[in-house]
Write an enzyme that holds these catalytic residues in place. Structure first.
Site, mmCIF file in Angstrom:
data_model
loop_
_atom_site.group_PDB
_atom_site.id
_atom_site.type_symbol
_atom_site.label_atom_id
_atom_site.label_comp_id
_atom_site.label_asym_id
_atom_site.label_seq_id
_atom_site.Cartn_x
_atom_site.Cartn_y
_atom_site.Cartn_z
ATOM 1 N N HIS A 132 0.831 -1.209 0.000
ATOM 2 C CA HIS A 132 0.000 0.000 0.000
ATOM 3 C C HIS A 132 0.862 1.254 0.000
ATOM 4 O O HIS A 132 0.912 1.989 0.985
ATOM 5 C CB HIS A 132 -0.927 0.000 1.213
ATOM 6 C CG HIS A 132 -1.846 -1.174 1.234
ATOM 7 N ND1 HIS A 132 -1.984 -2.003 2.317
ATOM 8 C CD2 HIS A 132 -2.667 -1.680 0.280
ATOM 9 C CE1 HIS A 132 -2.863 -2.956 2.039
ATOM 10 N NE2 HIS A 132 -3.289 -2.794 0.804
ATOM 11 N N THR A 186 0.050 -11.420 -8.836
ATOM 12 C CA THR A 186 -0.486 -10.973 -7.545
ATOM 13 C C THR A 186 -0.464 -12.077 -6.484
ATOM 14 O O THR A 186 -0.797 -11.818 -5.331
ATOM 15 C CB THR A 186 -1.939 -10.494 -7.726
ATOM 16 O OG1 THR A 186 -2.707 -11.605 -8.189
ATOM 17 C CG2 THR A 186 -2.032 -9.359 -8.722
ATOM 18 N N LYS A 187 -0.151 -13.303 -6.898
ATOM 19 C CA LYS A 187 -0.070 -14.429 -5.958
ATOM 20 C C LYS A 187 1.218 -15.202 -6.205
ATOM 21 O O LYS A 187 1.743 -15.202 -7.328
ATOM 22 C CB LYS A 187 -1.251 -15.384 -6.172
ATOM 23 C CG LYS A 187 -2.580 -14.791 -5.793
ATOM 24 C CD LYS A 187 -3.684 -15.814 -5.961
ATOM 25 C CE LYS A 187 -5.032 -15.201 -5.549
ATOM 26 N NZ LYS A 187 -6.154 -16.068 -5.882
ATOM 27 N N ARG A 201 -2.544 -16.277 -13.793
ATOM 28 C CA ARG A 201 -3.065 -17.563 -13.330
ATOM 29 C C ARG A 201 -2.211 -18.682 -13.913
ATOM 30 O O ARG A 201 -1.641 -18.527 -14.998
ATOM 31 C CB ARG A 201 -4.512 -17.736 -13.790
ATOM 32 C CG ARG A 201 -5.447 -16.741 -13.138
ATOM 33 C CD ARG A 201 -6.909 -17.167 -13.268
ATOM 34 N NE ARG A 201 -7.732 -16.289 -12.441
ATOM 35 C CZ ARG A 201 -8.290 -15.146 -12.860
ATOM 36 N NH1 ARG A 201 -8.115 -14.753 -14.099
ATOM 37 N NH2 ARG A 201 -9.005 -14.421 -12.033
ATOM 38 N N LYS A 204 -0.180 -23.780 -17.307
ATOM 39 C CA LYS A 204 0.202 -25.181 -17.499
ATOM 40 C C LYS A 204 1.455 -25.484 -16.709
ATOM 41 O O LYS A 204 2.048 -24.599 -16.089
ATOM 42 C CB LYS A 204 0.398 -25.498 -18.975
ATOM 43 C CG LYS A 204 1.363 -24.599 -19.713
ATOM 44 C CD LYS A 204 1.532 -25.021 -21.164
ATOM 45 C CE LYS A 204 0.468 -24.457 -22.096
ATOM 46 N NZ LYS A 204 0.758 -24.698 -23.516
#
Lengths: 227, 227, 227
Positions: A132, A186-187, A201, A204
């Site tokens: 932040h 983000t992950k 995301r 594969k």
């Protein structure tokens, strides 16, 4: 030492064998607010420091270091052997960059980033270190904060980060994984995976990546990196 | 004046108290086509102009101005007090950048952008000012066109733009709002919102943002910016 | 020749009429590993080479060439007439950039890219040339590989690439097409189309693009580029 026109060297600077220093290079610059007048810049053997590169004091850099033109490296980084930092790329302070890492052109690597052996960072990759920004807790508690809040990403061994990707603070990119060009990560990315998209995301497994021209069989494209 | 090696100053340049000018800085450069030989560069007290920074003539800049290495600022900008422009960032001409704005490294800020008090622009942010580049109407009618067509974005007070975001022409980022890293912002962002994605969509209210380490309670993460 | 402070010229350099060379420019620099001491830099008439620009040996560049500050152009490119390369942009080696191409600020253009007549590349655009970097087949077989594997993108005539877009290796952007800002282009773009998104998808035909201020009628926004 092969030293071109107008190189600015601020002692103490310790450089190994056969350095090449091109025009308008600045070595050993101290941060404006630093009170430590003995901050030393140490660079190993055979460095190629291309035109306009700025390397601050307080860095310890291994052998065979290369920079592209106008690369900029702030203070107190630990940089291994056979590392290259491409044209216009910025390494902030207090990073750890291990052996054989290649950082391409126009990247931004913030404070407290860790990039492990053999990782490859594509052109225009932007990493971050504050969830932040401009969080005042960061300034106040920085040494106490965990990696998930205000530390840079950790890029594990053999990982590849594609061009123009953005990596959020504290994210871990797993060993041998590939971040597709333009991904916003983000992950955490597990090992041996291909991720892509905004947000990124898992697409594969890395052994499912194929070479369209057949230079590598299915599953072999990145296998050479694990050796 | 603390002036390092090889600084190029093109008069008239007016600088306040105790400036620091590092190596290879260029101040007061006139645009190639400018016929106005008296375009003046004005900088306030205590500036720190880091290595390789280029500041053109015709800028009026407040006190405590800081640049990172290789920052570049074209002509005719109005820049307030306590502003910093990070390494490698580019400010084109005719922008208005108000007090306490921080622009991080590697940003591109085009002509006619307005960034209001206390806004924070992350590394690698790219702003734009022409909807259909390279529109010839822009050249022909620029002074007459409204902000929605060919003007730069307006970043309102206390707004934060995350790393690597792209802001389309004339977009308004509302007060206290946060643009997530890597967002592509194609529509105006209301005040007090978090937006993210490509294209960016409102994700939550700013008071719903939480600090994962508990340094701030829910709703307080950005509340300190409004004071 | 109007030559400012501290210009570094490595002969042989051949420049046409009335060049402007600003401060800290480097012309004719040879790559570190090059054994060819006679690599020549050729630039046509009326070039404007702005501060800090680095142009390597082995380039052949036409008339009316312009660079922004700190542009950097590696060896062996063919560059036409009326081309501009913006501030901080990087052109790697062995590219072909044809007449009237405009490359804006902060772009990265890799080896073997082809940008055809009248194309316009926005700020912060990143192009790529290896599908699975850092593929060792590239180094071994580079001269033999087809454009789909390890060659740069091909930007066809009159195409426009919006700010911050990322273009994958070997991608063809069709004539008159428009890539929206922030797009990640993973597939070829047909002629006369607008694409946008991550990954980029065809959004409409170029003749359906409208000017919100009415300077152009529907279908006319980009029609002036085809003339």
């Amino acid at each position: 030492m092969k030293e071109n026109k107008n190189v600015a060297i601020y002692e103490p600077v310790e450089i190994g064998k056969d350095p090449i220093l091109e025009d308008f290079v600045i070595l050993g610059k101290r941060p404006v607010k630093s009170r430590n007048k003995r901050m030393k810049l140490i660079i190993g053997d055979f460095p190629v420091i291309r035109s306009g590169t700025i390397i601050y004091a307080g860095n310890v850099i291994g052998d065979n270091f290369q920079t592209g033109d106008n690369a900029r490296i702030r203070e107190n980084n630990r940089i291994g052997n056979n590392v290259s930092v491409g044209s216009g790329s910025i390494i902030e302070r207090d990073c750890e960059i291990m052996d054989n890492v290649k950082i391409h052109s126009g990247c931004f690597i913030p404070e407290y980033t860790i990039i492990k052996e053999n990782a490859w960072i594509g052109p225009g990759v932007i990493m971050t270190n504050v969830l932040h920004p401009p969080c005042p807790a960061f300034k106040k508690h920085a040494p106490l904060l965990g990696k998930k809040c205000c530390h840079g990403p950790i890029i594990e061994k053999n990982a590849v980060v594609g061009a123009g990707a953005v990596i959020l603070p504290g994210i871990v990119i797993g060993e041998n994984s590939l971040v597709g060009a333009g991904s916003i990560v983000t992950k955490d990315v597990p090992s041996d995976r291909l991720v892509a998209g905004n947000p990124a995301r898992v697409s594969k497994k890395i052994e499912e990546v194929e070479c369209p021209l057949g230079f590598y069989k299915r599953g072999e494209v990145y296998s050479w990196r694990k050796k």
